[in-house]
Write a protein that holds these residues in place. Structure first.
Motif, PDB file in Angstrom:
ATOM      1  N   ALA A  18      12.317  12.751  -4.215  1.00  0.00           N
ATOM      2  CA  ALA A  18      11.510  13.911  -4.452  1.00  0.00           C
ATOM      3  C   ALA A  18      10.031  13.713  -4.957  1.00  0.00           C
ATOM      4  O   ALA A  18       9.849  13.317  -5.859  1.00  0.00           O
ATOM      5  CB  ALA A  18      12.353  14.609  -5.411  1.00  0.00           C
ATOM      6  N   GLY A  19       9.187  14.057  -4.113  1.00  0.00           N
ATOM      7  CA  GLY A  19       7.840  13.705  -4.266  1.00  0.00           C
ATOM      8  C   GLY A  19       7.476  11.976  -3.678  1.00  0.00           C
ATOM      9  O   GLY A  19       6.899  11.482  -4.241  1.00  0.00           O
ATOM     10  N   THR A  20       7.516  12.165  -2.555  1.00  0.00           N
ATOM     11  CA  THR A  20       7.650  10.712  -1.633  1.00  0.00           C
ATOM     12  C   THR A  20       6.199  10.273  -1.542  1.00  0.00           C
ATOM     13  O   THR A  20       6.372   9.258  -1.127  1.00  0.00           O
ATOM     14  CB  THR A  20       8.553  10.743  -0.331  1.00  0.00           C
ATOM     15  N   GLY A  21       5.352  10.895  -1.469  1.00  0.00           N
ATOM     16  CA  GLY A  21       3.929  10.409  -1.065  1.00  0.00           C
ATOM     17  C   GLY A  21       3.862  10.443   0.234  1.00  0.00           C
ATOM     18  O   GLY A  21       4.278  10.712   1.230  1.00  0.00           O
ATOM     19  N   ILE A  22       3.583   8.908   0.564  1.00  0.00           N
ATOM     20  CA  ILE A  22       3.301   8.570   2.080  1.00  0.00           C
ATOM     21  C   ILE A  22       4.831   7.925   2.387  1.00  0.00           C
ATOM     22  O   ILE A  22       5.014   7.151   3.265  1.00  0.00           O
ATOM     23  CB  ILE A  22       2.242   7.691   2.317  1.00  0.00           C
ATOM     24  N   GLY A  23       5.731   7.881   1.334  1.00  0.00           N
ATOM     25  CA  GLY A  23       7.186   7.361   1.999  1.00  0.00           C
ATOM     26  C   GLY A  23       7.406   5.986   1.513  1.00  0.00           C
ATOM     27  O   GLY A  23       8.555   5.587   2.127  1.00  0.00           O
ATOM     28  N   GLY A  24       6.932   5.333   0.639  1.00  0.00           N
ATOM     29  CA  GLY A  24       7.197   4.016   0.353  1.00  0.00           C
ATOM     30  C   GLY A  24       8.567   3.996  -0.341  1.00  0.00           C
ATOM     31  O   GLY A  24       9.203   2.956   0.069  1.00  0.00           O
TER      32      GLY A  24
ATOM     33  N   LEU B 255      -5.146  -4.402   1.916  1.00  0.00           N
ATOM     34  CA  LEU B 255      -4.178  -3.390   1.776  1.00  0.00           C
ATOM     35  C   LEU B 255      -3.948  -3.268   0.196  1.00  0.00           C
ATOM     36  O   LEU B 255      -4.005  -4.084  -0.788  1.00  0.00           O
ATOM     37  CB  LEU B 255      -2.731  -4.296   2.331  1.00  0.00           C
ATOM     38  N   GLY B 256      -3.557  -1.974  -0.090  1.00  0.00           N
ATOM     39  CA  GLY B 256      -3.527  -1.324  -1.439  1.00  0.00           C
ATOM     40  C   GLY B 256      -3.706   0.138  -1.144  1.00  0.00           C
ATOM     41  O   GLY B 256      -4.184   0.687  -0.356  1.00  0.00           O
ATOM     42  N   LEU B 257      -3.451   0.891  -2.374  1.00  0.00           N
ATOM     43  CA  LEU B 257      -3.686   2.316  -2.342  1.00  0.00           C
ATOM     44  C   LEU B 257      -5.194   2.681  -2.413  1.00  0.00           C
ATOM     45  O   LEU B 257      -5.446   3.861  -1.942  1.00  0.00           O
ATOM     46  CB  LEU B 257      -3.198   2.600  -3.675  1.00  0.00           C
ATOM     47  N   HIS B 258      -6.199   1.701  -2.562  1.00  0.00           N
ATOM     48  CA  HIS B 258      -7.580   1.981  -2.371  1.00  0.00           C
ATOM     49  C   HIS B 258      -7.749   2.125  -0.997  1.00  0.00           C
ATOM     50  O   HIS B 258      -9.091   2.742  -0.621  1.00  0.00           O
ATOM     51  CB  HIS B 258      -8.270   0.688  -3.117  1.00  0.00           C
ATOM     52  N   ALA B 259      -6.946   1.968  -0.150  1.00  0.00           N
ATOM     53  CA  ALA B 259      -7.292   1.865   1.335  1.00  0.00           C
ATOM     54  C   ALA B 259      -7.234   3.488   1.807  1.00  0.00           C
ATOM     55  O   ALA B 259      -7.985   3.788   2.709  1.00  0.00           O
ATOM     56  CB  ALA B 259      -5.923   1.359   2.093  1.00  0.00           C
ATOM     57  N   PHE B 260      -6.604   4.316   1.003  1.00  0.00           N
ATOM     58  CA  PHE B 260      -6.598   5.968   1.409  1.00  0.00           C
ATOM     59  C   PHE B 260      -6.661   6.468   0.281  1.00  0.00           C
ATOM     60  O   PHE B 260      -6.712   7.797   0.448  1.00  0.00           O
ATOM     61  CB  PHE B 260      -5.382   6.157   2.143  1.00  0.00           C
ATOM     62  N   VAL B 261      -6.642   6.224  -0.915  1.00  0.00           N
ATOM     63  CA  VAL B 261      -7.045   6.780  -2.260  1.00  0.00           C
ATOM     64  C   VAL B 261      -8.511   6.925  -2.687  1.00  0.00           C
ATOM     65  O   VAL B 261      -8.855   5.857  -3.102  1.00  0.00           O
ATOM     66  CB  VAL B 261      -6.142   6.620  -3.276  1.00  0.00           C
ATOM     67  N   PRO B 262      -9.059   8.156  -2.612  1.00  0.00           N
ATOM     68  CA  PRO B 262     -10.604   7.922  -3.064  1.00  0.00           C
ATOM     69  C   PRO B 262     -10.569   7.781  -4.542  1.00  0.00           C
ATOM     70  O   PRO B 262      -9.762   7.833  -5.125  1.00  0.00           O
ATOM     71  CB  PRO B 262     -10.955   9.518  -3.058  1.00  0.00           C
ATOM     72  N   ASP B 263     -11.758   6.626  -4.751  1.00  0.00           N
ATOM     73  CA  ASP B 263     -12.083   6.306  -6.223  1.00  0.00           C
ATOM     74  C   ASP B 263     -10.779   5.592  -6.610  1.00  0.00           C
ATOM     75  O   ASP B 263     -10.994   5.719  -7.799  1.00  0.00           O
ATOM     76  CB  ASP B 263     -12.355   7.481  -6.786  1.00  0.00           C
TER      77      ASP B 263
ATOM     78  N   LEU C 214       0.742  -1.401   0.008  1.00  0.00           N
ATOM     79  CA  LEU C 214      -0.031   0.001  -0.107  1.00  0.00           C
ATOM     80  C   LEU C 214       0.915   1.407  -0.056  1.00  0.00           C
ATOM     81  O   LEU C 214       0.214   2.364  -0.003  1.00  0.00           O
ATOM     82  CB  LEU C 214      -0.816   0.101   1.214  1.00  0.00           C
ATOM     83  N   GLU C 215       2.079   1.328  -0.144  1.00  0.00           N
ATOM     84  CA  GLU C 215       3.059   2.352   0.061  1.00  0.00           C
ATOM     85  C   GLU C 215       3.337   3.154  -1.089  1.00  0.00           C
ATOM     86  O   GLU C 215       4.023   4.149  -1.148  1.00  0.00           O
ATOM     87  CB  GLU C 215       4.021   2.415   1.227  1.00  0.00           C
ATOM     88  N   ASP C 216       3.366   2.366  -2.292  1.00  0.00           N
ATOM     89  CA  ASP C 216       4.229   2.771  -3.487  1.00  0.00           C
ATOM     90  C   ASP C 216       3.154   3.487  -4.410  1.00  0.00           C
ATOM     91  O   ASP C 216       2.702   2.738  -5.212  1.00  0.00           O
ATOM     92  CB  ASP C 216       4.942   1.726  -4.201  1.00  0.00           C
ATOM     93  N   TYR C 217       3.117   4.793  -4.206  1.00  0.00           N
ATOM     94  CA  TYR C 217       1.781   5.450  -5.003  1.00  0.00           C
ATOM     95  C   TYR C 217       2.337   5.646  -6.476  1.00  0.00           C
ATOM     96  O   TYR C 217       2.671   6.863  -6.939  1.00  0.00           O
ATOM     97  CB  TYR C 217       1.557   6.607  -4.194  1.00  0.00           C
ATOM     98  N   HIS C 218       2.540   4.558  -7.284  1.00  0.00           N
ATOM     99  CA  HIS C 218       2.872   4.775  -8.690  1.00  0.00           C
ATOM    100  C   HIS C 218       2.552   3.553  -9.475  1.00  0.00           C
ATOM    101  O   HIS C 218       2.387   2.615  -8.860  1.00  0.00           O
ATOM    102  CB  HIS C 218       4.398   5.327  -8.855  1.00  0.00           C
ATOM    103  N   THR C 219       2.322   3.795 -10.768  1.00  0.00           N
ATOM    104  CA  THR C 219       2.232   2.764 -11.462  1.00  0.00           C
ATOM    105  C   THR C 219       3.051   1.187 -11.317  1.00  0.00           C
ATOM    106  O   THR C 219       4.606   1.770 -11.406  1.00  0.00           O
ATOM    107  CB  THR C 219       2.203   2.908 -12.867  1.00  0.00           C
ATOM    108  N   GLY C 220       2.701   0.334 -11.101  1.00  0.00           N
ATOM    109  CA  GLY C 220       3.572  -0.879 -10.684  1.00  0.00           C
ATOM    110  C   GLY C 220       3.978  -1.261  -9.279  1.00  0.00           C
ATOM    111  O   GLY C 220       4.606  -2.142  -9.159  1.00  0.00           O
ATOM    112  N   GLY C 221       3.668  -0.124  -8.560  1.00  0.00           N
ATOM    113  CA  GLY C 221       3.936  -0.295  -7.085  1.00  0.00           C
ATOM    114  C   GLY C 221       5.391  -0.776  -6.800  1.00  0.00           C
ATOM    115  O   GLY C 221       6.334  -0.401  -7.351  1.00  0.00           O
ATOM    116  N   ARG C 222       5.542  -1.755  -5.842  1.00  0.00           N
ATOM    117  CA  ARG C 222       6.724  -2.318  -5.402  1.00  0.00           C
ATOM    118  C   ARG C 222       7.654  -2.696  -6.378  1.00  0.00           C
ATOM    119  O   ARG C 222       8.960  -2.518  -6.513  1.00  0.00           O
ATOM    120  CB  ARG C 222       6.628  -3.333  -4.248  1.00  0.00           C
ATOM    121  N   ILE C 223       7.131  -3.451  -7.440  1.00  0.00           N
ATOM    122  CA  ILE C 223       8.080  -4.120  -8.530  1.00  0.00           C
ATOM    123  C   ILE C 223       8.531  -3.026  -9.238  1.00  0.00           C
ATOM    124  O   ILE C 223       9.870  -3.148  -9.683  1.00  0.00           O
ATOM    125  CB  ILE C 223       7.156  -4.763  -9.391  1.00  0.00           C
TER     126      ILE C 223
END
Length: 274
Positions: free
Chosen positions: A70-76, A234-242, A41-50
């Motif tokens: 630079a532009g860390t989001g929630i810090g993943g 667990l996933g970005l849907h947990a805190f990102v609306p829609d 749930l912490e990598d706020y970008h396409t493809g996530g942790r991979i």
């Protein structure tokens, strides 16, 4: 994009509470978290942790490296780099809410001694010249109209021989994507460049491109697979609306050519001064 015009997905006011709720629902003990517990749930970008791992593999990082996310989001990305390489990471984000959430998560997994988080603008970084060995920039430039200043600032804070590592989305075949997208509610919140214009801007800032790959087809397939996964708290849907709608629009646009993915690194062969 100024702090006052951040898209609604960045300023919900509930990101920390939403993430904590998701962790509990997934059976995690919030005050005994491991770094790996946050990977979904912490990598706020396409493809996530991979995607984070693939980008990190392109640069030379050691425990002695100084890194800027630079532009860390929630810090993943910052947490992944600090944990995997043992390096010191500075993290910057325009959203004060996300900075606070990142600090909270850093403390929970015991990485707050390696990561510093500051609220700030990537086009006016709050750091001295030649402060970092590597700057990571993942899915940030789509929200930045003044990309020239973005890459001049990255150049300024890098040491001689430093690297810029990018994972980004660009315009594709000229047709417009559907909204909302993960980084934008409406077209006014996005600033998509073509790959050629983006590359030219990075080079104009004084960088030499070392690696430039278009993994769009691979990423589209990955995103389709992610969409097909069974429900998980667990996933970005947990805190990102829609988020599911945003993900669907992104995946469709990557699949049909309206958007393109770029993975790149660029080095600073000369001095870090503009």
């Amino acid at each position: 994009m100024s702090e006052s015009t951040l898209s609604s997905q960045y300023v919900t006011g509930t990101s920390r509470a939403d993430i904590e709720r998701a962790l509990v629902a997934a059976g995690k003990e919030v005050h005994a978290l491991q770094v790996a517990d946050l990977a979904m749930l912490e990598d706020y970008h396409t493809g996530g942790r991979i995607a984070t791992m693939q980008l990190a593999d392109l640069v030379d990082l050691t425990p002695a490296s100084s890194v800027l996310d630079a532009g860390t989001g929630i810090g993943g990305t910052a947490r992944y780099l600090a944990d995997r390489f043992g390096c010191a990471v500075a993290a910057v984000d325009l959203s004060d809410e996300y900075c606070e959430t990142a600090r909270w998560l850093n403390r929970l997994v015991g990485l707050d001694d390696r990561i510093t988080v500051r609220q700030g603008d990537v086009t006016a970084l709050p750091f001295d010249d030649a402060s970092f060995d590597v700057v990571f920039s993942q899915h940030v430039q789509m929200n930045v109209a003044n990309k020239d200043e973005l890459y001049r600032e990255a150049r300024r804070v890098l040491k001689v021989g430093g690297d810029l590592a990018l994972w980004d989305i660009t315009a594709g075949d000229g047709r417009k994507p559907d909204y909302p997208l993960p980084w934008a509610d409406v077209p006014d919140h996005t600033h998509l460049s073509t790959p050629a214009v983006l590359r030219a801007g990075i080079e104009a800032a004084g960088f030499t491109i070392d690696h430039w790959v278009d993994p769009t087809a691979e990423v589209a397939t990955m995103m389709q697979a992610i969409q097909a996964l069974p429900p998980n708290p667990l996933g970005l849907h947990a805190f990102v609306p829609d988020f599911h709608k945003r993900l669907r629009n992104l995946t469709t646009a990557l699949s049909d050519g309206r958007l393109q993915a770029i993975r790149a690194t660029a080095s600073l062969p000369g001095g870090g001064q503009a």
